[in-house]
Design a protein around this motif. Structure first.
Motif, PDB file in Angstrom:
ATOM      1  N   PHE A 134       2.192  11.806   0.601  1.00  0.00           N
ATOM      2  CA  PHE A 134       1.644  10.594   0.615  1.00  0.00           C
ATOM      3  C   PHE A 134       0.103  10.806   1.182  1.00  0.00           C
ATOM      4  O   PHE A 134      -0.742   9.852   1.602  1.00  0.00           O
ATOM      5  N   MET A 135      -0.173  12.004   1.543  1.00  0.00           N
ATOM      6  CA  MET A 135      -1.616  12.434   2.199  1.00  0.00           C
ATOM      7  C   MET A 135      -1.687  11.696   3.432  1.00  0.00           C
ATOM      8  O   MET A 135      -2.779  11.183   3.870  1.00  0.00           O
ATOM      9  N   ARG A 136      -0.927  11.474   4.313  1.00  0.00           N
ATOM     10  CA  ARG A 136      -0.975  10.585   5.700  1.00  0.00           C
ATOM     11  C   ARG A 136       0.116  11.505   6.488  1.00  0.00           C
ATOM     12  O   ARG A 136       1.118  11.932   6.166  1.00  0.00           O
ATOM     13  N   ARG A 137      -0.271  11.259   7.942  1.00  0.00           N
ATOM     14  CA  ARG A 137       0.834  11.895   8.942  1.00  0.00           C
ATOM     15  C   ARG A 137       2.001  11.197   9.018  1.00  0.00           C
ATOM     16  O   ARG A 137       1.903   9.933   8.663  1.00  0.00           O
ATOM     17  N   TRP A 138       2.997  11.763   9.514  1.00  0.00           N
ATOM     18  CA  TRP A 138       4.185  11.105   9.483  1.00  0.00           C
ATOM     19  C   TRP A 138       4.060   9.849  10.333  1.00  0.00           C
ATOM     20  O   TRP A 138       4.834   8.755  10.231  1.00  0.00           O
ATOM     21  N   GLU A 139       3.456  10.109  11.521  1.00  0.00           N
ATOM     22  CA  GLU A 139       3.239   8.795  12.587  1.00  0.00           C
ATOM     23  C   GLU A 139       2.806   7.615  11.895  1.00  0.00           C
ATOM     24  O   GLU A 139       2.789   6.475  12.387  1.00  0.00           O
ATOM     25  N   GLU A 140       1.794   7.952  10.678  1.00  0.00           N
ATOM     26  CA  GLU A 140       1.121   6.743  10.051  1.00  0.00           C
ATOM     27  C   GLU A 140       1.902   5.961   9.031  1.00  0.00           C
ATOM     28  O   GLU A 140       1.363   4.984   8.321  1.00  0.00           O
ATOM     29  N   LEU A 141       2.799   6.631   8.495  1.00  0.00           N
ATOM     30  CA  LEU A 141       3.958   6.234   7.695  1.00  0.00           C
ATOM     31  C   LEU A 141       4.678   4.907   8.094  1.00  0.00           C
ATOM     32  O   LEU A 141       5.248   5.128   9.165  1.00  0.00           O
ATOM     33  N   PRO A 142       4.633   3.760   7.542  1.00  0.00           N
ATOM     34  CA  PRO A 142       5.514   2.710   7.813  1.00  0.00           C
ATOM     35  C   PRO A 142       6.776   2.863   7.909  1.00  0.00           C
ATOM     36  O   PRO A 142       7.165   3.255   6.827  1.00  0.00           O
ATOM     37  N   LYS A 143       7.762   2.683   8.796  1.00  0.00           N
ATOM     38  CA  LYS A 143       9.061   3.054   8.863  1.00  0.00           C
ATOM     39  C   LYS A 143       9.820   1.790   8.318  1.00  0.00           C
ATOM     40  O   LYS A 143       9.368   0.676   8.904  1.00  0.00           O
ATOM     41  N   ALA A 144      11.060   1.686   7.924  1.00  0.00           N
ATOM     42  CA  ALA A 144      11.398   0.522   7.526  1.00  0.00           C
ATOM     43  C   ALA A 144      13.252   0.903   7.419  1.00  0.00           C
ATOM     44  O   ALA A 144      13.596   2.227   7.461  1.00  0.00           O
ATOM     45  N   PHE A 145      13.969   0.100   7.524  1.00  0.00           N
ATOM     46  CA  PHE A 145      15.700  -0.054   7.585  1.00  0.00           C
ATOM     47  C   PHE A 145      16.095  -0.941   6.605  1.00  0.00           C
ATOM     48  O   PHE A 145      15.376  -2.097   6.406  1.00  0.00           O
ATOM     49  N   ARG A 146      17.131  -0.548   5.917  1.00  0.00           N
ATOM     50  CA  ARG A 146      17.694  -1.190   4.882  1.00  0.00           C
ATOM     51  C   ARG A 146      19.197  -1.355   4.977  1.00  0.00           C
ATOM     52  O   ARG A 146      19.982  -0.469   5.480  1.00  0.00           O
ATOM     53  N   ILE A 147      19.643  -2.612   4.928  1.00  0.00           N
ATOM     54  CA  ILE A 147      21.109  -3.064   5.127  1.00  0.00           C
ATOM     55  C   ILE A 147      21.820  -3.237   3.804  1.00  0.00           C
ATOM     56  O   ILE A 147      21.264  -4.234   3.087  1.00  0.00           O
ATOM     57  N   VAL A 187      26.389  -0.123   4.117  1.00  0.00           N
ATOM     58  CA  VAL A 187      25.652   1.256   4.070  1.00  0.00           C
ATOM     59  C   VAL A 187      24.299   1.044   4.603  1.00  0.00           C
ATOM     60  O   VAL A 187      23.598   0.086   4.218  1.00  0.00           O
ATOM     61  N   PHE A 188      23.830   1.890   5.567  1.00  0.00           N
ATOM     62  CA  PHE A 188      22.573   1.731   6.281  1.00  0.00           C
ATOM     63  C   PHE A 188      21.673   2.965   5.819  1.00  0.00           C
ATOM     64  O   PHE A 188      22.284   4.129   5.787  1.00  0.00           O
ATOM     65  N   GLU A 189      20.409   2.611   5.453  1.00  0.00           N
ATOM     66  CA  GLU A 189      19.202   3.572   5.183  1.00  0.00           C
ATOM     67  C   GLU A 189      18.208   3.414   5.952  1.00  0.00           C
ATOM     68  O   GLU A 189      17.844   2.217   6.331  1.00  0.00           O
ATOM     69  N   PHE A 190      17.730   4.601   6.216  1.00  0.00           N
ATOM     70  CA  PHE A 190      16.272   4.745   7.105  1.00  0.00           C
ATOM     71  C   PHE A 190      15.421   5.306   6.070  1.00  0.00           C
ATOM     72  O   PHE A 190      15.721   6.264   5.454  1.00  0.00           O
ATOM     73  N   GLY A 191      14.023   4.984   6.027  1.00  0.00           N
ATOM     74  CA  GLY A 191      13.060   5.304   5.066  1.00  0.00           C
ATOM     75  C   GLY A 191      11.756   4.793   5.414  1.00  0.00           C
ATOM     76  O   GLY A 191      11.587   4.510   6.679  1.00  0.00           O
ATOM     77  N   ILE A 192      10.779   4.977   4.423  1.00  0.00           N
ATOM     78  CA  ILE A 192       9.573   4.623   4.637  1.00  0.00           C
ATOM     79  C   ILE A 192       9.117   3.663   3.700  1.00  0.00           C
ATOM     80  O   ILE A 192       9.733   3.347   2.698  1.00  0.00           O
ATOM     81  N   ARG A 193       8.015   2.874   3.702  1.00  0.00           N
ATOM     82  CA  ARG A 193       7.486   2.128   2.785  1.00  0.00           C
ATOM     83  C   ARG A 193       6.236   2.626   2.057  1.00  0.00           C
ATOM     84  O   ARG A 193       5.291   3.526   2.764  1.00  0.00           O
ATOM     85  N   THR A 194       6.152   2.741   0.805  1.00  0.00           N
ATOM     86  CA  THR A 194       5.118   3.559  -0.041  1.00  0.00           C
ATOM     87  C   THR A 194       3.808   2.456   0.104  1.00  0.00           C
ATOM     88  O   THR A 194       3.907   1.599   0.518  1.00  0.00           O
ATOM     89  N   MET A 195       2.834   2.936  -0.703  1.00  0.00           N
ATOM     90  CA  MET A 195       1.535   2.238  -0.578  1.00  0.00           C
ATOM     91  C   MET A 195       1.701   0.935  -1.224  1.00  0.00           C
ATOM     92  O   MET A 195       1.064  -0.067  -1.012  1.00  0.00           O
ATOM     93  N   GLU A 196       2.698   0.945  -2.116  1.00  0.00           N
ATOM     94  CA  GLU A 196       2.855  -0.525  -2.979  1.00  0.00           C
ATOM     95  C   GLU A 196       3.880  -1.431  -2.203  1.00  0.00           C
ATOM     96  O   GLU A 196       4.086  -2.433  -2.665  1.00  0.00           O
ATOM     97  N   GLY A 197       4.492  -0.870  -0.923  1.00  0.00           N
ATOM     98  CA  GLY A 197       4.968  -1.792   0.057  1.00  0.00           C
ATOM     99  C   GLY A 197       6.670  -1.499  -0.511  1.00  0.00           C
ATOM    100  O   GLY A 197       7.633  -2.156   0.045  1.00  0.00           O
ATOM    101  N   GLU A 198       6.940  -0.770  -1.423  1.00  0.00           N
ATOM    102  CA  GLU A 198       8.322  -0.330  -1.855  1.00  0.00           C
ATOM    103  C   GLU A 198       9.158   0.454  -0.769  1.00  0.00           C
ATOM    104  O   GLU A 198       8.586   1.340  -0.030  1.00  0.00           O
ATOM    105  N   PHE A 199      10.493   0.431  -0.732  1.00  0.00           N
ATOM    106  CA  PHE A 199      11.060   1.149   0.438  1.00  0.00           C
ATOM    107  C   PHE A 199      11.749   2.325  -0.385  1.00  0.00           C
ATOM    108  O   PHE A 199      12.381   2.467  -1.393  1.00  0.00           O
ATOM    109  N   LEU A 200      11.428   3.411   0.419  1.00  0.00           N
ATOM    110  CA  LEU A 200      11.870   4.868  -0.040  1.00  0.00           C
ATOM    111  C   LEU A 200      12.741   5.308   0.956  1.00  0.00           C
ATOM    112  O   LEU A 200      12.571   5.766   2.128  1.00  0.00           O
ATOM    113  N   PRO A 201      14.167   5.264   0.621  1.00  0.00           N
ATOM    114  CA  PRO A 201      15.242   5.756   1.548  1.00  0.00           C
ATOM    115  C   PRO A 201      14.931   7.464   1.805  1.00  0.00           C
ATOM    116  O   PRO A 201      14.510   8.035   0.850  1.00  0.00           O
TER     117      PRO A 201
END
Length: 252
Positions: A134-147, A187-201
């Motif tokens: 994603f050409m971004r630092r890990w700290e800059e990637l938006p984190k998300a959680f899915r149930i 089931v619980f998932e932790f991941g990030i949001r892509t540039m398009e706002g989609e959740f990536l587990p």
């Protein structure tokens, strides 16, 4: 008397047992044992340093009797202490747990029928891979959680009855998930949001069942079954009156 007390002490007896064995007051036994230990310490301090190079002196100092007495005394002194020496002092960090293990995991633990505690970790290798992608630092990637509610479904097939995704603050590695439905598979998932706002587990938990919040209800369907058994109704009322998941939640 003193030699007898020392001999019994070296055999593993306590001071109280020695006093009972010799039929003498325990104070007398304590005084004799303390006096003998002080004499041993004074002998060790008086030995000149030069004698260490002398073979005869060294052999005498390492005589079996002297060595065994010293070792027994040290062992008994340690056994007299109620607290383990490992608890009193130890190498720095001996009792400290690591902050992280650098592995990928997500664990979920049931707290109540409506609450689950979740903790996770992402390894450095996965973080570096996502940074390159994603050409971004890990700290800059938006984190998300899915149930995901996967009751009566196979999670590996990609199906879910319902799901809910929410954003997480940066540097979050645990969460209390609530409110949840009792007697449901999640089931619980932790991941990030892509540039398009989609959740990536990135990491996911194993399917987890929340416990019931009420008794199983033995005999709950006795009356509908009786009416169908005796022909009072044409078809079982169970299929027509119960909402989705209700039979599963009360019967399993």
């Amino acid at each position: 008397m003193e030699e007898k007390i020392v001999s019994l002490k070296q055999q593993g007896l306590t001071l109280k047992q020695i006093a009972a064995e010799l039929d003498v007051p325990i104070g007398k036994v304590q005084y004799a044992w303390r006096k003998w230990r002080n004499q041993q310490q004074e002998l060790e301090e008086v030995v000149p340093v030069k004698q260490k190079s002398n073979k005869k002196a060294k052999a005498k100092a390492k005589a079996p009797g002297a060595t065994s007495r010293k070792q027994v005394a040290t062992a008994k002194e340690t056994s007299d202490v109620n607290v383990s020496p490992l608890l009193a002092k130890g190498p720095e960090g001996y009792w400290q747990l690591p902050d992280r293990y650098n592995v990928d995991f997500l664990h979920a633990v049931v707290q109540s029928p409506n609450s689950v505690y979740v903790c996770w970790e992402v390894s450095d290798l996965v973080k570096e891979t996502l940074e390159l992608q994603f050409m971004r630092r890990w700290e800059e990637l938006p984190k998300a959680f899915r149930i995901l509610d996967v009751t009566l479904l196979d999670y590996a097939s990609g199906h879910a009855n319902r799901s809910y995704t929410f954003d997480l603050p940066e540097m979050t590695n645990s969460w209390f998930v609530r409110p949840l439905d009792p007697n449901t598979t999640y089931v619980f998932e932790f991941g990030i949001r892509t540039m398009e706002g989609e959740f990536l587990p990135i990491v996911a938990s194993a399917p987890l069942d929340t416990p019931r919040a009420e008794p199983a209800g033995i005999g709950r369907f006795a009356e509908p079954v009786r009416r169908w058994q005796y022909g009072e109704v044409d078809s079982p009322e169970l299929l027509d009156t119960l909402p989705k998941y209700a039979a599963y939640r009360h019967v399993r």
